[in-house]
Design an enzyme around this catalytic site. Structure first.
Site, PDB file in Angstrom:
ATOM      1  CE  LYS A 121      -3.724  -0.933  -3.683  1.00  0.00           C
ATOM      2  NZ  LYS A 121      -4.149  -2.327  -2.979  1.00  0.00           N
ATOM      3  CE1 TYR A 169      -1.063  -5.038  -6.656  1.00  0.00           C
ATOM      4  CE2 TYR A 169      -2.718  -3.873  -8.061  1.00  0.00           C
ATOM      5  CZ  TYR A 169      -1.918  -4.044  -6.803  1.00  0.00           C
ATOM      6  OH  TYR A 169      -2.111  -2.913  -6.254  1.00  0.00           O
ATOM      7  CG  ASN A 209      -5.752  -2.196   0.184  1.00  0.00           C
ATOM      8  OD1 ASN A 209      -5.350  -1.640  -0.910  1.00  0.00           O
ATOM      9  ND2 ASN A 209      -4.688  -3.193   0.596  1.00  0.00           N
ATOM     10  CG  HIS A 266       0.844  -1.463  -4.198  1.00  0.00           C
ATOM     11  ND1 HIS A 266       1.061  -2.761  -3.911  1.00  0.00           N
ATOM     12  CD2 HIS A 266       2.262  -1.163  -4.759  1.00  0.00           C
ATOM     13  CE1 HIS A 266       1.982  -3.369  -4.109  1.00  0.00           C
ATOM     14  NE2 HIS A 266       3.011  -2.391  -5.018  1.00  0.00           N
ATOM     15  CD  GLU A 298       5.558  -3.179  -6.887  1.00  0.00           C
ATOM     16  OE1 GLU A 298       4.977  -4.200  -6.631  1.00  0.00           O
ATOM     17  OE2 GLU A 298       5.660  -2.108  -6.086  1.00  0.00           O
TER      18      GLU A 298
HETATM   19  P1  CMP Z   1      -1.458  -4.590  -2.326  1.00  0.00           P
HETATM   20  O1  CMP Z   1      -0.699  -4.169  -1.502  1.00  0.00           O
HETATM   21  O2  CMP Z   1      -1.820  -3.530  -3.681  1.00  0.00           O
HETATM   22  O3  CMP Z   1      -0.910  -6.001  -3.081  1.00  0.00           O
HETATM   23  C1  CMP Z   1      -2.072  -6.633  -3.554  1.00  0.00           C
HETATM   24  C2  CMP Z   1      -3.500  -6.378  -3.240  1.00  0.00           C
HETATM   25  O4  CMP Z   1      -4.352  -7.366  -3.666  1.00  0.00           O
HETATM   26  C3  CMP Z   1      -3.689  -5.879  -1.672  1.00  0.00           C
HETATM   27  O5  CMP Z   1      -3.117  -4.678  -1.561  1.00  0.00           O
HETATM   28  C4  CMP Z   1      -5.249  -6.148  -1.739  1.00  0.00           C
HETATM   29  O6  CMP Z   1      -5.589  -4.685  -2.013  1.00  0.00           O
HETATM   30  C5  CMP Z   1      -5.575  -6.864  -2.583  1.00  0.00           C
HETATM   31  N1  CMP Z   1      -6.106  -8.088  -1.866  1.00  0.00           N
HETATM   32  C6  CMP Z   1      -7.597  -8.686  -2.091  1.00  0.00           C
HETATM   33  N2  CMP Z   1      -7.658  -9.799  -1.412  1.00  0.00           N
HETATM   34  C7  CMP Z   1      -6.516 -10.147  -0.791  1.00  0.00           C
HETATM   35  C8  CMP Z   1      -5.943 -11.059  -0.154  1.00  0.00           C
HETATM   36  N3  CMP Z   1      -6.937 -12.062   0.352  1.00  0.00           N
HETATM   37  N4  CMP Z   1      -4.741 -11.085   0.386  1.00  0.00           N
HETATM   38  C9  CMP Z   1      -4.027 -10.338  -0.142  1.00  0.00           C
HETATM   39  N5  CMP Z   1      -4.117  -9.037  -1.013  1.00  0.00           N
HETATM   40  C10 CMP Z   1      -5.460  -9.243  -1.096  1.00  0.00           C
END
Ligand code: CMP
Length: 141
Positions: free
Chosen positions: A11, A51, A114, A117, A128
């Site tokens: 990311k 998303y 974070n 993904h 995806e």
């Molecule tokens: P990812 O695995 O990319 O899938 C969805 C993304 O939404 C997740 O990682 C996080 O980066 C983001 N995100 C932000 N807030 C939340 C939340 N409360 N729960 C889950 N995903 C979140």
């Protein structure tokens, strides 16, 4: 145990901090081979399309803003149980809950920023991967 492909995204927060090489090393050290890879910069609309499953969640706008804030590295990883293995290497979505040694524990800045993904099921992985890659771009070995 079967050989699978999974979609991985490094990311914007991690690309920006030049962590791409360190994250790739974690995949390769865990027998996940990169069979396709490119660096791209999504528009906010493209991030929203990727998303779309989260479009009604409160974090959707912030997530799309972040995912279009800079370049990302998208990859197809292949290996035995690649989907689950990648999720173990990434760690929990919330970095505060991620185990030591995982990508998110080591590098993530927050739940949104974070660092990585990964697909969560074989069906999601197929969808995806085809969002980002054509069959011709995926090495068959
Ligand atoms: P990812 O695995 O990319 O899938 C969805 C993304 O939404 C997740 O990682 C996080 O980066 C983001 N995100 C932000 N807030 C939340 C939340 N409360 N729960 C889950 N995903 C979140």
């Amino acid at each position: 145990m079967s050989v699978e492909n999974t979609l991985s995204i490094i990311k914007p927060d991690a690309v920006k901090r030049d962590l791409t090489g360190k994250i790739i090393a974690m995949f390769e050290e865990n027998q996940l081979r990169i069979v396709a890879q490119k660096k791209i910069w999504l528009s906010k609309a493209q991030a929203g399309s990727f998303y779309a499953v989260h479009k009604d969640r409160p974090f959707f706008d912030e997530l799309c803003e972040f995912m279009s804030s800079g370049p990302i590295v998208v990859q197809v990883l292949r290996g035995t149980n690649a989907i689950e293995k990648n999720r173990e290497i990434m760690g929990a979505t919330n970095p505060e809950q991620a185990e030591a040694g995982t990508i998110r524990k080591e590098f993530a800045l927050s739940m949104t920023e974070n660092s990585a993904h990964g697909s969560d099921s074989p069906e999601t992985a197929r969808e995806e991967i085809s969002f980002f890659f054509s069959g011709l771009e995926i090495i068959q070995f």
